[in-house]
Design a protein around this motif. Sequence first.
Motif, short mmCIF file in Angstrom:
data_model
loop_
_atom_site.label_atom_id
_atom_site.label_comp_id
_atom_site.label_asym_id
_atom_site.label_seq_id
_atom_site.Cartn_x
_atom_site.Cartn_y
_atom_site.Cartn_z
N GLU A 275 -15.87 44.74 22.50
CA GLU A 275 -16.98 44.08 23.20
C GLU A 275 -17.72 45.08 24.06
OE1 GLU A 275 -15.96 41.59 26.66
OE2 GLU A 275 -13.85 42.04 26.18
N VAL A 276 -19.00 44.80 24.29
CA VAL A 276 -19.80 45.62 25.19
C VAL A 276 -19.39 45.31 26.63
CG1 VAL A 276 -22.12 46.04 26.08
CG2 VAL A 276 -21.75 45.87 23.62
N PHE A 277 -19.04 46.34 27.36
CA PHE A 277 -18.62 46.20 28.75
C PHE A 277 -19.82 45.82 29.62
CE2 PHE A 277 -17.38 48.69 32.75
CZ PHE A 277 -16.65 47.64 33.28
N GLN A 278 -19.61 44.98 30.59
CA GLN A 278 -20.62 44.52 31.55
C GLN A 278 -21.76 43.74 30.87
OE1 GLN A 278 -21.81 48.28 33.39
NE2 GLN A 278 -20.45 47.93 35.12
N ASP A 285 -29.28 44.97 35.06
CA ASP A 285 -28.68 46.30 35.02
C ASP A 285 -29.69 47.30 34.47
OD1 ASP A 285 -26.54 44.76 35.71
OD2 ASP A 285 -25.27 45.32 34.02
N ASN A 286 -29.47 48.58 34.73
CA ASN A 286 -30.40 49.57 34.18
C ASN A 286 -29.90 50.19 32.87
OD1 ASN A 286 -28.48 51.52 34.82
ND2 ASN A 286 -29.74 52.62 36.28
N CYS A 287 -28.68 49.79 32.44
CA CYS A 287 -28.11 50.27 31.16
C CYS A 287 -28.03 51.79 31.13
CB CYS A 287 -28.92 49.75 29.98
SG CYS A 287 -29.04 47.96 29.88
N TRP A 288 -27.68 52.40 32.26
CA TRP A 288 -27.55 53.86 32.28
C TRP A 288 -26.61 54.31 31.16
CZ3 TRP A 288 -23.20 56.79 34.76
CH2 TRP A 288 -23.35 58.17 34.56
N LEU A 289 -25.40 53.77 31.16
CA LEU A 289 -24.48 54.01 30.05
C LEU A 289 -24.00 52.67 29.52
CD1 LEU A 289 -22.19 56.96 31.28
CD2 LEU A 289 -24.19 57.07 29.76
N THR A 290 -24.05 52.54 28.21
CA THR A 290 -23.46 51.36 27.57
C THR A 290 -22.08 51.74 27.05
OG1 THR A 290 -25.57 50.37 26.95
CG2 THR A 290 -23.64 49.71 25.67
N ALA A 291 -21.09 50.96 27.44
CA ALA A 291 -19.70 51.23 27.06
C ALA A 291 -19.14 50.04 26.31
CB ALA A 291 -18.85 51.52 28.28
N VAL A 292 -18.16 50.30 25.46
CA VAL A 292 -17.43 49.23 24.80
C VAL A 292 -16.00 49.23 25.30
CG1 VAL A 292 -18.85 49.13 22.72
CG2 VAL A 292 -16.92 50.74 22.81
N LEU A 293 -15.39 48.06 25.31
CA LEU A 293 -13.98 47.91 25.61
C LEU A 293 -13.26 47.59 24.31
CD1 LEU A 293 -14.06 45.74 28.87
CD2 LEU A 293 -14.02 48.24 28.66
N VAL A 294 -12.14 48.26 24.09
CA VAL A 294 -11.39 48.09 22.85
C VAL A 294 -9.99 47.57 23.17
CG1 VAL A 294 -10.48 49.20 20.78
CG2 VAL A 294 -12.65 49.99 21.77
N ASP A 295 -9.68 46.37 22.66
CA ASP A 295 -8.33 45.81 22.79
C ASP A 295 -7.55 46.25 21.57
OD1 ASP A 295 -6.02 44.29 22.77
OD2 ASP A 295 -7.01 42.46 23.48
N PRO A 296 -6.64 47.22 21.71
CA PRO A 296 -5.98 47.78 20.52
C PRO A 296 -5.11 46.78 19.77
CG PRO A 296 -4.98 48.61 22.55
CD PRO A 296 -6.20 47.87 22.95
N LEU A 344 -9.42 49.55 32.48
CA LEU A 344 -10.76 49.89 32.01
C LEU A 344 -10.83 51.34 31.56
CD1 LEU A 344 -12.91 48.05 34.70
CD2 LEU A 344 -12.64 47.40 32.30
N PHE A 345 -10.14 52.22 32.26
CA PHE A 345 -10.11 53.63 31.89
C PHE A 345 -9.47 53.81 30.51
CE2 PHE A 345 -7.39 57.56 32.17
CZ PHE A 345 -8.39 58.46 31.84
N VAL A 346 -8.42 53.08 30.24
CA VAL A 346 -7.69 53.22 28.98
C VAL A 346 -8.44 52.59 27.81
CG1 VAL A 346 -5.58 52.54 27.75
CG2 VAL A 346 -5.44 53.41 30.10
N THR A 347 -9.12 51.47 28.06
CA THR A 347 -9.73 50.72 26.97
C THR A 347 -11.22 50.93 26.80
OG1 THR A 347 -10.12 48.77 28.38
CG2 THR A 347 -8.00 48.89 27.21
N GLY A 348 -11.87 51.62 27.77
CA GLY A 348 -13.33 51.75 27.76
C GLY A 348 -13.81 53.06 27.17
N LEU A 349 -14.97 53.01 26.51
CA LEU A 349 -15.58 54.21 25.95
C LEU A 349 -17.10 54.08 26.06
CD1 LEU A 349 -14.82 56.88 24.40
CD2 LEU A 349 -15.49 55.64 22.32
N ALA A 350 -17.73 55.04 26.74
CA ALA A 350 -19.19 55.06 26.87
C ALA A 350 -19.79 55.70 25.63
CB ALA A 350 -19.60 55.82 28.12
#
Length: 381
Positions: A275-278, A285-296, A344-350
């Motif tokens: 899913e897209v984070f935030q 939001d200004n969408c500076w960075l779009t990140a996804v969260l991954v539930d392994p 969030l650090f473990v599952t998130g990727l910008a």
Amino acid sequence: MTSILLSGPDMSDAERAAVITAFDSGWIAPLGPAVDAFEQKMAERLGRRHAVALSSGTAALHLGLLAWGVGPGDVVPTATMTFAATANAITYTGATPYFVDADPETGQMDPDLLEEVMSELRRQRRPVPAIVPVDLLGRCADYTRIGDIARRYDSRVLADSAESLGAEHAGIPAGKHGDAAILSFNGNKVMTTSGGGMYLTDDVAAAARVRFLATQAREPVAHYEHREIGYNYRLSNLLAGVGLAQLDRLDGMLERRRDRREAYARLVADVPGVEVFQREDDERDNCWLTAVLVDPEVAGFGAADLEAALRGAGIESRPLWKPMHLQPVFESAPAGITGAAERLFVTGLALPSGSGLTGEECARVDSALEDFFGSRAERAA
């Protein structure tokens, strides 16, 4: 094959012309008409009375705290989910950063946890002159609640809005929240001056103090006279010229970052466990960075697997900020922790989010993501 950057600078002929104009003015050293115009234009856009252009967002944080007299013996609560500059600036003053964990849905400083931290510090009779919330990835922190907490505990709020220029909270733009705020114009931000930052406030005395300290604390006399330690933190007139051109183009650059956010949301909509984070309530939001969260457990792969695949395709991506309380340099600092930031650090990727991405680059990124998701789905089947 050319690498695709996470958030590269978005430059045009306008910036080139602005640098030439600043150069031709004769003001090559720091200070000058471009700096004055940049400060005035940003203050007007954000509804602040005073703006001080500086060499970095870190410098703005440092001097903003010093202007309030923050120093040794003080405690300054801040978000653990942030870049090191936030905590470093607090440490420069001699104060102690107190890391507050994140709201798991937004990644912002958890107001409930902040309330607990402030209550405990009051019981310990520890001085807390300031709180430094952080606007994560281009979303404003909950300044409504944080501001209320700060007032009840007689603390001031210095908003770290390094990542959020163009965003809003409660109808108020990033940069206007708090008793003062800072912006960053680093090369990867929504607008850049190559390197640079800004301090914003409605307090004329605080603005004057920041300006004084940023120019080596030089006394207003003909010769060089210094009664206290100062800093070389002013922004170059040439770089301010770049900032003026970027500010004129800011709205268009924000729209292109929004387009990337929407494209990623469509792309992962049917991918289980991703899913897209935030994403919820992200209209301001200004969408500076779009990140996804991954539930392994659901996706069958982790954020690190996706990062490796993109790297192999020449595409830069990056985990979310490693929480400050997990950084070796701050391992002895006090912290209120729930585990949300670490998850969030473990599952998130910008993902690549820059406004300067070309259509071809966007297509390359999307194709690489589709190929990865498709291959994983086939393997699972």
